[in-house]
Design a protein around this motif. Structure first.
Motif, short mmCIF file in Angstrom:
data_model
loop_
_atom_site.label_atom_id
_atom_site.label_comp_id
_atom_site.label_asym_id
_atom_site.label_seq_id
_atom_site.Cartn_x
_atom_site.Cartn_y
_atom_site.Cartn_z
N SER A 2 -1.55 6.99 1.03
CA SER A 2 -2.70 5.99 1.59
C SER A 2 -2.91 8.11 2.10
O SER A 2 -1.92 8.71 2.52
CB SER A 2 -3.38 5.74 2.29
N SER A 15 -5.82 8.75 4.53
CA SER A 15 -7.49 8.72 5.08
C SER A 15 -6.64 9.89 7.04
O SER A 15 -5.90 10.15 7.31
CB SER A 15 -6.93 7.47 5.26
N ASN A 71 0.70 -1.05 -0.02
CA ASN A 71 -0.34 0.18 0.38
C ASN A 71 0.96 1.35 -0.24
O ASN A 71 1.12 1.50 1.21
CB ASN A 71 -1.09 0.37 1.37
#
Length: 236
Positions: free
Chosen positions: A167, A169, A164
């Motif tokens: 990101s 968030s 990942n």
């Protein structure tokens, strides 16, 4: 080879070459199944929910030939050696409260730059292309100027492959820019311009205090974590 595109590292429009992530010698030479945005997010695609296969191992066409060759010759072998030591520790040490503490004889700055190269190569958002300080730190092999708003942390993992790279968030009540790369025997977490999440990570940002090619005996207390999902920061 494939058609020309923008190199994720230098930003030049060049013919891209296949980049193993992590390096091929770090247990990344066998076919792998992976999921990208089409598999995970595009519900209109027939590929949604499925997986793709890479017969060459985990990686892709992310870097131009020059960047691939340079980072490979400068950093990859030192990361491979680190991963081999980690694999031995993972299979031979006794866990103490899910922590595995061991000494590693490594070249810390070289290892740090290989890890950052992996994060940059996997970023499809263009975020790192807008951060010249990160790219300059990697491309100048002697530079010790890790941008102060970047924290690199790590843990130990027996997960085969979960990536990942970046990101955005809200986690733990704070809007964060962060990401992870997990591939046995290690997992790496990067926090950019935001505080790190409250997880049992080992901070390796100080690897930038070493000289290029300098070898050192480093003690790392690494928590053993298994990623719970494609979302970074969540573990079983």
């Amino acid at each position: 080879m494939r058609n020309k595109d923008t190199c994720k590292l230098c930003g030049n429009f060049e013919t891209l070459t296949f980049e193993h992530i992590p390096p091929q010698g770090a247990f990344n030479s066998s076919p792998v199944l992976f999921q990208d945005k089409e598999n995970l997010l595009d519900k209109s695609s027939y590929r949604y929910g499925g997986r793709k296969r890479s017969n060459r191992g985990a990686g892709g066409y992310h870097l131009c030939g020059s960047c691939n060759k340079n980072t490979g010759s400068w950093y990859a072998n030192d990361y491979i050696d680190f991963a081999k030591q980690g694999a031995y520790v993972l299979t031979h040490r006794v866990y103490a409260n899910n922590f595995i503490c061991a000494e590693y004889e490594i070249k810390p700055l070289n290892v740090l730059k290989q890890i950052l190269t992996m994060f940059v190569a996997l970023d499809n958002s263009g975020f790192f292309l807008k951060k010249p300080s990160i790219r300059e730190f990697i491309l100048d092999r002697k530079s010790k100027s890790l941008p102060p708003d970047i924290r690199l942390l790590m843990y130990m993992s027996s997960a085969i492959s979960l990536r990942n790279p970046l990101s955005w968030s809200n986690m733990d009540g704070y809007a964060r820019t962060f990401g992870e790369i997990t591939f046995i025997p290690f997992g790496f977490h990067i926090s950019i311009e935001t505080p790190t999440i409250n997880r049992p990570f080992c901070d390796i940002s100080n690897f930038s205090d070493f000289e290029f090619g300098e070898e050192s005996l480093i003690t790392l207390p690494l928590r053993h974590l298994i990623p719970q999902s494609i979302l970074p920061g969540l573990y079983l």
